[in-house]
Design a protein around this motif. Structure first.
Motif, PDB file in Angstrom:
ATOM      1  N   GLU A   1       0.812  -1.219   0.000  1.00 16.42           N
ATOM      2  CA  GLU A   1       0.000   0.000   0.000  1.00 16.42           C
ATOM      3  C   GLU A   1       0.844   1.266   0.000  1.00 16.42           C
ATOM      4  OE1 GLU A   1      -3.958  -1.180   2.499  1.00 16.42           O
ATOM      5  OE2 GLU A   1      -2.067  -1.131   3.601  1.00 16.42           O
ATOM      6  N   SER A   2       2.053   1.202   0.520  1.00 19.48           N
ATOM      7  CA  SER A   2       2.898   2.393   0.635  1.00 19.48           C
ATOM      8  C   SER A   2       3.745   2.651  -0.605  1.00 19.48           C
ATOM      9  CB  SER A   2       3.814   2.264   1.855  1.00 19.48           C
ATOM     10  OG  SER A   2       4.699   1.168   1.702  1.00 19.48           O
ATOM     11  N   ILE A   3       3.731   1.750  -1.567  1.00 17.54           N
ATOM     12  CA  ILE A   3       4.607   1.909  -2.739  1.00 17.54           C
ATOM     13  C   ILE A   3       4.241   3.156  -3.536  1.00 17.54           C
ATOM     14  CG2 ILE A   3       5.220   0.921  -4.976  1.00 17.54           C
ATOM     15  CD1 ILE A   3       5.122  -1.826  -3.705  1.00 17.54           C
ATOM     16  N   VAL A   4       2.962   3.342  -3.841  1.00 16.66           N
ATOM     17  CA  VAL A   4       2.545   4.468  -4.690  1.00 16.66           C
ATOM     18  C   VAL A   4       2.809   5.814  -4.022  1.00 16.66           C
ATOM     19  CG1 VAL A   4       0.585   5.563  -5.829  1.00 16.66           C
ATOM     20  CG2 VAL A   4       0.874   3.084  -5.961  1.00 16.66           C
ATOM     21  N   PRO A   5       2.361   6.053  -2.775  1.00 20.29           N
ATOM     22  CA  PRO A   5       2.658   7.358  -2.178  1.00 20.29           C
ATOM     23  C   PRO A   5       4.142   7.631  -2.011  1.00 20.29           C
ATOM     24  CG  PRO A   5       1.644   5.886  -0.570  1.00 20.29           C
ATOM     25  CD  PRO A   5       1.490   5.238  -1.901  1.00 20.29           C
ATOM     26  N   ILE A   6       4.919   6.615  -1.677  1.00 18.68           N
ATOM     27  CA  ILE A   6       6.364   6.829  -1.537  1.00 18.68           C
ATOM     28  C   ILE A   6       6.987   7.150  -2.887  1.00 18.68           C
ATOM     29  CG2 ILE A   6       8.535   5.647  -1.032  1.00 18.68           C
ATOM     30  CD1 ILE A   6       7.160   4.263   1.270  1.00 18.68           C
ATOM     31  N   ALA A   7       6.524   6.491  -3.954  1.00 15.80           N
ATOM     32  CA  ALA A   7       7.046   6.785  -5.295  1.00 15.80           C
ATOM     33  C   ALA A   7       6.740   8.225  -5.702  1.00 15.80           C
ATOM     34  CB  ALA A   7       6.448   5.807  -6.310  1.00 15.80           C
TER      35      ALA A   7
ATOM     36  N   ILE B   1      16.501   4.191  -0.031  1.00 21.06           N
ATOM     37  CA  ILE B   1      16.151   4.079  -1.449  1.00 21.06           C
ATOM     38  C   ILE B   1      15.761   5.443  -2.011  1.00 21.06           C
ATOM     39  CG2 ILE B   1      14.486   3.093  -3.064  1.00 21.06           C
ATOM     40  CD1 ILE B   1      14.425   0.584  -1.326  1.00 21.06           C
ATOM     41  N   SER B   2      14.915   6.176  -1.305  1.00 19.75           N
ATOM     42  CA  SER B   2      14.501   7.497  -1.792  1.00 19.75           C
ATOM     43  C   SER B   2      15.679   8.462  -1.837  1.00 19.75           C
ATOM     44  CB  SER B   2      13.391   8.063  -0.895  1.00 19.75           C
ATOM     45  OG  SER B   2      12.215   7.305  -1.005  1.00 19.75           O
TER      46      SER B   2
ATOM     47  N   ILE C   1      12.213  23.190   3.540  1.00 16.00           N
ATOM     48  CA  ILE C   1      10.817  22.931   3.909  1.00 16.00           C
ATOM     49  C   ILE C   1      10.337  21.631   3.266  1.00 16.00           C
ATOM     50  CG2 ILE C   1       8.459  23.816   3.679  1.00 16.00           C
ATOM     51  CD1 ILE C   1       9.607  26.611   3.930  1.00 16.00           C
ATOM     52  N   LEU C   2      10.779  21.369   2.039  1.00 17.22           N
ATOM     53  CA  LEU C   2      10.447  20.082   1.422  1.00 17.22           C
ATOM     54  C   LEU C   2      10.987  18.924   2.262  1.00 17.22           C
ATOM     55  CD1 LEU C   2      11.081  20.637  -2.400  1.00 17.22           C
ATOM     56  CD2 LEU C   2       8.899  20.198  -1.294  1.00 17.22           C
ATOM     57  N   GLU C   3      12.223  19.065   2.728  1.00 20.12           N
ATOM     58  CA  GLU C   3      12.836  17.977   3.495  1.00 20.12           C
ATOM     59  C   GLU C   3      12.167  17.790   4.855  1.00 20.12           C
ATOM     60  OE1 GLU C   3      16.703  16.590   3.373  1.00 20.12           O
ATOM     61  OE2 GLU C   3      17.487  18.249   2.170  1.00 20.12           O
ATOM     62  N   VAL C   4      11.601  18.845   5.407  1.00 16.71           N
ATOM     63  CA  VAL C   4      10.902  18.717   6.691  1.00 16.71           C
ATOM     64  C   VAL C   4       9.822  17.643   6.608  1.00 16.71           C
ATOM     65  CG1 VAL C   4       9.268  19.890   8.211  1.00 16.71           C
ATOM     66  CG2 VAL C   4      11.375  21.025   7.573  1.00 16.71           C
ATOM     67  N   ALA C   5       9.119  17.587   5.471  1.00 17.04           N
ATOM     68  CA  ALA C   5       8.018  16.630   5.333  1.00 17.04           C
ATOM     69  C   ALA C   5       8.403  15.384   4.553  1.00 17.04           C
ATOM     70  CB  ALA C   5       6.825  17.308   4.651  1.00 17.04           C
ATOM     71  N   ALA C   6       9.284  15.520   3.562  1.00 15.41           N
ATOM     72  CA  ALA C   6       9.558  14.393   2.658  1.00 15.41           C
ATOM     73  C   ALA C   6      10.293  13.259   3.361  1.00 15.41           C
ATOM     74  CB  ALA C   6      10.357  14.885   1.450  1.00 15.41           C
ATOM     75  N   ASN C   7      11.339  13.575   4.131  1.00 13.52           N
ATOM     76  CA  ASN C   7      12.100  12.518   4.804  1.00 13.52           C
ATOM     77  C   ASN C   7      11.247  11.734   5.805  1.00 13.52           C
ATOM     78  OD1 ASN C   7      14.756  12.715   3.618  1.00 13.52           O
ATOM     79  ND2 ASN C   7      14.976  14.676   4.645  1.00 13.52           N
ATOM     80  N   PRO C   8      10.513  12.401   6.708  1.00 13.05           N
ATOM     81  CA  PRO C   8       9.669  11.601   7.619  1.00 13.05           C
ATOM     82  C   PRO C   8       8.520  10.898   6.917  1.00 13.05           C
ATOM     83  CG  PRO C   8       9.291  13.956   7.949  1.00 13.05           C
ATOM     84  CD  PRO C   8      10.487  13.826   7.072  1.00 13.05           C
ATOM     85  N   PHE C   9       8.025  11.465   5.811  1.00 11.38           N
ATOM     86  CA  PHE C   9       6.944  10.794   5.089  1.00 11.38           C
ATOM     87  C   PHE C   9       7.417   9.430   4.594  1.00 11.38           C
ATOM     88  CE2 PHE C   9       4.441   9.623   1.430  1.00 11.38           C
ATOM     89  CZ  PHE C   9       3.160   9.992   1.767  1.00 11.38           C
ATOM     90  N   VAL C  10       8.575   9.399   3.958  1.00 10.46           N
ATOM     91  CA  VAL C  10       9.090   8.135   3.427  1.00 10.46           C
ATOM     92  C   VAL C  10       9.437   7.175   4.563  1.00 10.46           C
ATOM     93  CG1 VAL C  10      10.982   7.082   2.123  1.00 10.46           C
ATOM     94  CG2 VAL C  10       9.911   9.182   1.293  1.00 10.46           C
TER      95      VAL C  10
ATOM     96  N   GLN D   1       9.473  -1.416  10.672  1.00  9.32           N
ATOM     97  CA  GLN D   1      10.720  -2.165  10.653  1.00  9.32           C
ATOM     98  C   GLN D   1      11.556  -1.908   9.398  1.00  9.32           C
ATOM     99  OE1 GLN D   1       7.669  -3.426  10.824  1.00  9.32           O
ATOM    100  NE2 GLN D   1       7.423  -5.336   9.667  1.00  9.32           N
ATOM    101  N   TYR D   2      10.958  -1.237   8.388  1.00  6.14           N
ATOM    102  CA  TYR D   2      11.702  -0.962   7.147  1.00  6.14           C
ATOM    103  C   TYR D   2      11.925   0.537   6.935  1.00  6.14           C
ATOM    104  CZ  TYR D   2      10.392  -5.798   6.181  1.00  6.14           C
ATOM    105  OH  TYR D   2      10.223  -7.153   6.260  1.00  6.14           O
ATOM    106  N   MET D   3      11.925   1.325   8.001  1.00 10.05           N
ATOM    107  CA  MET D   3      12.105   2.767   7.877  1.00 10.05           C
ATOM    108  C   MET D   3      13.426   3.115   7.202  1.00 10.05           C
ATOM    109  SD  MET D   3      10.700   4.030  11.626  1.00 10.05           S
ATOM    110  CE  MET D   3      11.322   5.691  11.383  1.00 10.05           C
TER     111      MET D   3
END
Length: 765
Positions: free
Chosen positions: A303-309, A438-439, A414-423, A430-432
């Protein structure tokens, strides 16, 4: 200025309860008028004395501003405000409850502003041509004074740009008047506004004046009829005010035309449903919310593949931006004959914004509106920063480049504030580390592509000021792409998570995460050391990247004629490969051990780079990039574990720690001047030695180990409930295994035993 002001005032009448929309509209209105007034006064007082501008030949004593350069420098403000006016009303228009056909027509109507943007770009192209022609002519005449500059035929050079300026204003007036043409369009071509295929379309029916109401009969009907269902209650108006019978602008645009002729607004379910912009109502079936989105913390791997991509696109974007900035700054230093200290200033401005951006705008938007809003805000600021490179190139000004670097860094931070924790947080915990590596590897690919594109295509022939202006079109394209991406992210169904969702995940290991070290929660100790390690690591990374080509030129044998830029590309490639390799290792080895190995390798190779020469020295500096590649994602992901409701704050502080990239290169510069570049790598060794404290702490402190180690499902054991006798498990009495005994003692040392519900939450399945 007047045309844009009228459009923005019209926008303010569209939605009176849309706070964010109104704030953005007011902000754009202020920018338009402040910039317009400033440009007007600069036109009036372009010469000193003022009367010199009207003279056929400018007196030698007069000082005049190059007005063409001034117009070209103001181009970013025009484009930014044009794009803001174009996209500001789109979220409101697309959220209206209208038939699809009418909604499309309404969006197209307001989208006519695209023609203003197109005309503005054409005008700027002719203005740039006039500026370059003038510079060429002045160069031929070897003119150095303001008097000789004015001897050029200014009206000839700028005639086409002035013509397009007039066209831009007229097109803007036409676009501003288009929404008011609805009555004319409905009379001439009514089929455009009416959905003939829908029999329930109220726009096809003529308005019928309601018959007089008999109050006595109405009262009898009310007494004899059952109570009306609350689901049939009339919805509130869009502006949240009482109906006063007056028709607003949004009503005029959305109501059927036959109902707007000499009629006041009638408050009925049909009219309100098509005129009011209401909050999205949730549909409930019994006790389950059928439309509720699953938070990112509950998504599975698939389920997380599409939003992370989708979010990984942002990683590539800021990696691409970083590569372009590095190349442009180096070219700017050559054209403007800047010193090495000024070059470090540009670099410090970019990373200094990482300290300001996350702690101000980033923190506020992230905590108040979440991930998606932070993405959009960062992209918009990033787009503004890239456009400001335009006047920087025109003026060849060091302060202008300093400001543009800072704004771009501000937006990317500001992008990194949200992008890194989102991924890191979107999916199983367990796969954080694997997901973030990868990102971040994709981001490293961007740093490979952009220098190649810049060095071989964009900046290939950049040798002087006029040629530097040509690269502004690349930044215009990047800026437009950022704006389009921000609009796309607004409509993307990305998952979100609240502080309560993060707290629910952390509570599953409450006894572990609530442990304390010297009366300080272990999660806070881990976060503090992670922030310190991040600061040291990023500083060391930038201290390696800055003098990379200079180091290659020093240690490489003279018999090898390779271009140092080729080694730079090799180093970036090794860096990207290292992140993907780290992602693979994290899946099989505990991340704290991988982090310790990477820091150790970085220290050893940095120390060897101080003493080795030739190909061995080249190999060492490339190996430094291999070992440093996976450190950032590991520090970030490990530090976020177990923070619960403080997860967003932790992400903000970790992003602010990236500002270490502004400090270490400045410290390394005087050391290199005093003792040589190779010896200055001792600064990198010291930074890595400070950074390695974090993985050593994770390995040496048992409470920290239990907090940060990922728990994989196939390795989990069924927890023993407090009501069970461990000796009788499995139907036999025996000695409790040694491992289980130690685990029980550790739990007692951590604090009180969790209740039955918490223990059951840890039970897989």
């Amino acid at each position: 200025m007047a045309t844009k002001t009228s459009i923005l005032i019209f926008y303010l009448s569209l939605a009176k309860n849309q706070q964010v929309f109104r704030i953005a509209t007011w902000s754009t209105l202020v920018v338009v008028n402040v910039a317009g007034l400033a440009l007007t006064f600069l036109n009036i007082f372009q010469c000193r004395p003022v009367g010199a501008v009207f003279a056929a030949t400018v007196p030698a004593s007069a000082i005049c501003t190059d007005i063409v350069a001034l117009y070209l420098s103001s181009a970013p403000v025009n484009i930014i405000t044009d794009l803001a006016i174009l996209f500001l009303p789109m979220p409101i228009l697309t959220g209206l409850r209208l038939p699809l056909k009418q909604k499309i027509i309404l969006v197209i109507t307001f989208g006519f502003g695209f023609f203003v943007v197109a005309v503005d770009v054409v005008r700027i192209a002719y203005l740039q041509s006039a500026f370059q022609t003038r510079l060429t002519e002045v160069g031929k005449e070897n003119a150095a004074t303001s008097t000789s500059l004015e001897q050029d035929d200014f009206s000839w050079y700028a005639s086409l740009s002035f013509m397009w300026s007039a066209v831009e204003v007229e097109v803007g007036i036409i676009c501003a008047c288009v929404p008011a043409l609805k009555p004319l369009a409905s009379r001439v071509i009514p089929s455009i506004l009416r959905d003939t295929s829908n029999p329930n379309d109220v726009s096809q029916s003529q308005y019928v004046k309601p018959a007089p109401i008999d109050l006595n009969q109405n009262m009898e009907n009310r007494l004899s009829s059952p109570p009306r269902s609350p689901m049939r209650a009339t919805p509130p108006l869009a502006d949240g005010t009482e109906d006063d019978g007056e028709m607003g602008m949004m009503d005029f645009l959305t109501m059927p035309d036959s109902m707007t002729d000499n009629v006041t607004r009638q408050r009925t379910v049909a009219t309100v449903a098509t005129t009011a912009t209401r909050a999205n109502s949730q549909t409930y079936f019994d006790f389950y919310n059928m439309k509720e989105k699953k938070p990112m913390t509950k998504l599975g791997n698939k389920e997380s593949i599409v939003p992370i991509a989708l979010v990984t696109i942002l990683f590539f974007l800021w990696g691409f931006a970083y590569g372009l900035l590095a190349t442009l700054n180096s070219q700017f230093q050559l054209v403007a004959t800047m010193s090495t200290g000024q070059g470090l200033g540009l670099h410090a401005a970019y990373y200094g914004a990482y300290f300001v951006g996350p702690l101000t705008v980033g923190q506020y938007v992230f905590k108040r509106w979440g991930f998606k809003a932070t993405f959009i805000t960062g992209l918009c600021i990033y787009a503004c920063g890239t456009l400001i490179f335009w006047p920087s190139a025109v003026l060849t000004s060091f302060p202008a480049f300093l400001v543009s670097n800072f704004i771009v860094g501000f937006g990317v931070s500001i992008l990194e504030v949200a992008a890194n924790p989102f991924v890191a947080l979107c999916g199983p915990p367990q796969y954080m580390e694997t997901r973030l590596n990868i990102s971040q590897g994709v981001q490293a690919v961007g740093t490979i592509v952009s220098p190649l594109l810049a060095q071989k295509v964009l900046f290939k022939n950049v040798l002087n000021g006029p040629s530097l202006i040509d690269v502004q079109w690349a930044y215009l394209a990047i800026s437009l792409f950022d704006v389009v991406l921000a609009v796309a992210f607004y409509y993307m169904p990305l998952p979100e998570a609240t502080d309560e969702d993060f707290e629910a995940v952390a509570s599953k290991r409450h006894s572990i995460n609530s442990a304390k070290i010297n009366n300080i929660p272990v999660t806070y100790v881990t976060l503090a050391l992670g922030i310190f390690s991040m600061f040291c690591y990023v500083g060391g990374q930038e201290a390696v990247a800055g003098p990379f080509e200079s180091y290659i030129s020093i240690v490489k044998p003279d018999s090898v004629p390779d271009d140092p830029f080729n080694y730079t590309i090799v180093g970036h490639t090794v860096f990207a490969a290292g992140r993907f390799l780290s992602a693979l290792l994290d899946a099989f080895i505990k991340p704290r051990y991988v982090l310790l190995a990477l820091f150790t390798g970085m220290i050893i190779t940095s120390a060897l780079a101080m003493v080795l020469t030739g190909r061995a020295g080249v190999a060492m500096i490339i190996l430094i990039q291999l070992f440093e590649s996976g450190i950032f994602p590991l520090i970030y992901a490990i530090s976020l574990r177990g923070l619960g409701s403080s997860t967003k704050s932790g992400a903000v502080y970790l992003t602010a720690a990236i500002s270490g990239g502004a400090i270490l290169p400045v410290i390394m510069y005087p050391v290199a001047n005093a003792y040589g570049l190779r010896y200055s790598f001792c600064v990198i060794v010291a930074a890595s030695a400070f950074g390695i404290v974090f993985p050593v702490y994770l390995i040496a402190v048992p409470k920290a180990r239990r907090q940060v180690d990922p728990v994989h499902r196939h390795k989990r054991e069924r927890p023993v409930l407090p009501t069970e006798n461990p000796r009788e498990k499995g139907g036999r009495v025996g000695k409790v295994p040694e491992a289980r005994r130690r685990k029980k003692e550790e739990r007692r040392a951590d604090g009180p035993v969790a209740n039955v519900e918490d223990r059951l939450a840890e039970w897989p399945g």
